[in-house]
Enzyme design. Structure first.
Site, PDB file in Angstrom:
ATOM      1  N   GLU A  58       0.810  -1.232   0.000  1.00 44.67           N
ATOM      2  CA  GLU A  58       0.000   0.000   0.000  1.00 44.67           C
ATOM      3  C   GLU A  58       0.842   1.280   0.000  1.00 44.67           C
ATOM      4  O   GLU A  58       0.327   2.367  -0.236  1.00 44.67           O
ATOM      5  CB  GLU A  58      -0.909   0.013   1.243  1.00 44.67           C
ATOM      6  N   ILE A  82       9.710  -9.263   4.682  1.00 48.78           N
ATOM      7  CA  ILE A  82      10.587 -10.358   5.126  1.00 48.78           C
ATOM      8  C   ILE A  82      10.173 -11.630   4.401  1.00 48.78           C
ATOM      9  O   ILE A  82       8.996 -11.997   4.417  1.00 48.78           O
ATOM     10  CB  ILE A  82      10.472 -10.557   6.650  1.00 48.78           C
ATOM     11  N   GLY A  85       7.620 -18.248   3.417  1.00 50.30           N
ATOM     12  CA  GLY A  85       7.777 -19.519   2.718  1.00 50.30           C
ATOM     13  C   GLY A  85       7.251 -19.443   1.289  1.00 50.30           C
ATOM     14  O   GLY A  85       7.360 -20.383   0.518  1.00 50.30           O
ATOM     15  N   HIS A  88       5.376 -14.713  -2.313  1.00 50.41           N
ATOM     16  CA  HIS A  88       4.670 -13.447  -2.022  1.00 50.41           C
ATOM     17  C   HIS A  88       5.673 -12.297  -1.845  1.00 50.41           C
ATOM     18  O   HIS A  88       5.471 -11.192  -2.298  1.00 50.41           O
ATOM     19  CB  HIS A  88       3.878 -13.650  -0.728  1.00 50.41           C
ATOM     20  N   ARG A 127      19.266  -4.370  10.457  1.00 47.35           N
ATOM     21  CA  ARG A 127      19.181  -3.131   9.661  1.00 47.35           C
ATOM     22  C   ARG A 127      18.246  -2.091  10.283  1.00 47.35           C
ATOM     23  O   ARG A 127      17.944  -1.065   9.689  1.00 47.35           O
ATOM     24  CB  ARG A 127      18.717  -3.476   8.244  1.00 47.35           C
TER      25      ARG A 127
HETATM   26  O1  LIG Z   1       4.992  -4.866   4.532  1.00 52.66           O
HETATM   27  C1  LIG Z   1       4.853  -6.071   4.298  1.00 52.66           C
HETATM   28  N1  LIG Z   1       3.701  -6.532   3.730  1.00 52.66           N
HETATM   29  C2  LIG Z   1       3.534  -7.845   3.483  1.00 52.66           C
HETATM   30  N2  LIG Z   1       2.369  -8.256   2.942  1.00 52.66           N
HETATM   31  C3  LIG Z   1       1.174  -7.443   3.019  1.00 52.66           C
HETATM   32  C4  LIG Z   1       1.024  -6.518   1.822  1.00 52.66           C
HETATM   33  O2  LIG Z   1       1.976  -5.447   1.919  1.00 52.66           O
HETATM   34  C5  LIG Z   1      -0.384  -5.930   1.811  1.00 52.66           C
HETATM   35  O3  LIG Z   1      -0.562  -5.145   2.977  1.00 52.66           O
HETATM   36  C6  LIG Z   1      -1.434  -7.014   1.781  1.00 52.66           C
HETATM   37  O4  LIG Z   1      -1.144  -7.902   0.703  1.00 52.66           O
HETATM   38  C7  LIG Z   1      -2.832  -6.436   1.599  1.00 52.66           C
HETATM   39  O5  LIG Z   1      -2.881  -5.698   0.429  1.00 52.66           O
HETATM   40  C8  LIG Z   1       4.544  -8.770   3.797  1.00 52.66           C
HETATM   41  N3  LIG Z   1       4.424 -10.154   3.542  1.00 52.66           N
HETATM   42  O6  LIG Z   1       3.367 -10.638   2.993  1.00 52.66           O
HETATM   43  O7  LIG Z   1       5.373 -10.941   3.840  1.00 52.66           O
HETATM   44  C9  LIG Z   1       5.748  -8.271   4.398  1.00 52.66           C
HETATM   45  O8  LIG Z   1       6.702  -9.021   4.724  1.00 52.66           O
HETATM   46  N4  LIG Z   1       5.847  -6.942   4.625  1.00 52.66           N
END
Ligand SMILES: O=c1[nH]c(NC[C@H](O)[C@H](O)[C@H](O)CO)c([N+](=O)[O-])c(=O)[nH]1
Length: 154
Positions: A58, A82, A85, A88, A127
């Site tokens: 977002e 991060i 598994g 994504h 980090r």
């Molecule tokens: O900021 C993150 N969003 C993540 N997913 C959520 C994504 O940014 C959206 O908020 C979600 O898909 C809804 O739109 C992450 N993972 O899925 O691993 C992540 O590691 N970090």
């Protein structure tokens, strides 16, 4: 030879920090580092606005809306993607990176990248204020320098 570059002298820029809430235990440290480095370089707290969103996916849209408002001189983005598994991770991190580059070019506003894209929680912790520094601080200082550089180019 004329060299133009941004320095870290105080400026009256207005900074928006867009924060993805996922992995908050890391991202809050990035935010703390970003705000601390801005204020220690003379930025008044009232010139710093924090905008929170669900996750890294977002951040680009929020950054676009922030840039569109015309109220800010630079946007700092913070988050932590991060690797889990599933693939994504790839989609989230690449979409976020691509989107932010578009916002910067579309609106001609510095958009610094403080979104961690790491393989493990340990790397994220390293980090965000431990042995590999604080990427939030670095992103803030990049934005701060860019404000001075763009002023120098006017
Ligand atoms: O900021 C993150 N969003 C993540 N997913 C959520 C994504 O940014 C959206 O908020 C979600 O898909 C809804 O739109 C992450 N993972 O899925 O691993 C992540 O590691 N970090």
């Amino acid at each position: 030879v004329e060299i133009i570059e941004g320095d870290l002298t105080p400026n009256d820029g207005k900074y928006a920090i867009v924060v993805g809430r996922w992995n908050a235990f890391v991202v809050e440290s990035l935010l703390e580092g970003a705000v601390d480095s801005l204020t220690r370089h003379g930025v008044e707290p009232e010139n710093i606005t924090v905008v929170r969103c669900p996750g890294a996916m977002e951040i680009p849209l929020v950054a676009q809306k922030v840039a569109q408002s015309g109220k800010y001189d630079a946007i700092i983005t913070l988050g932590a993607v991060i690797r889990g598994g599933t693939p994504h991770f790839e989609y989230v991190s690449s979409e976020c990176t691509k989107g932010l580059g578009q916002v910067a070019m579309q609106f001609g506003i510095p958009v610094s990248f403080g979104v961690l894209t790491v393989d493990s929680i340990e790397q994220a912790i390293e980090r965000s204020g431990t042995k590999a520094g604080n990427k939030g601080e670095e992103a803030a200082m990049s934005a701060f320098e860019m404000v001075n550089l763009l002023n120098a180019l006017e």
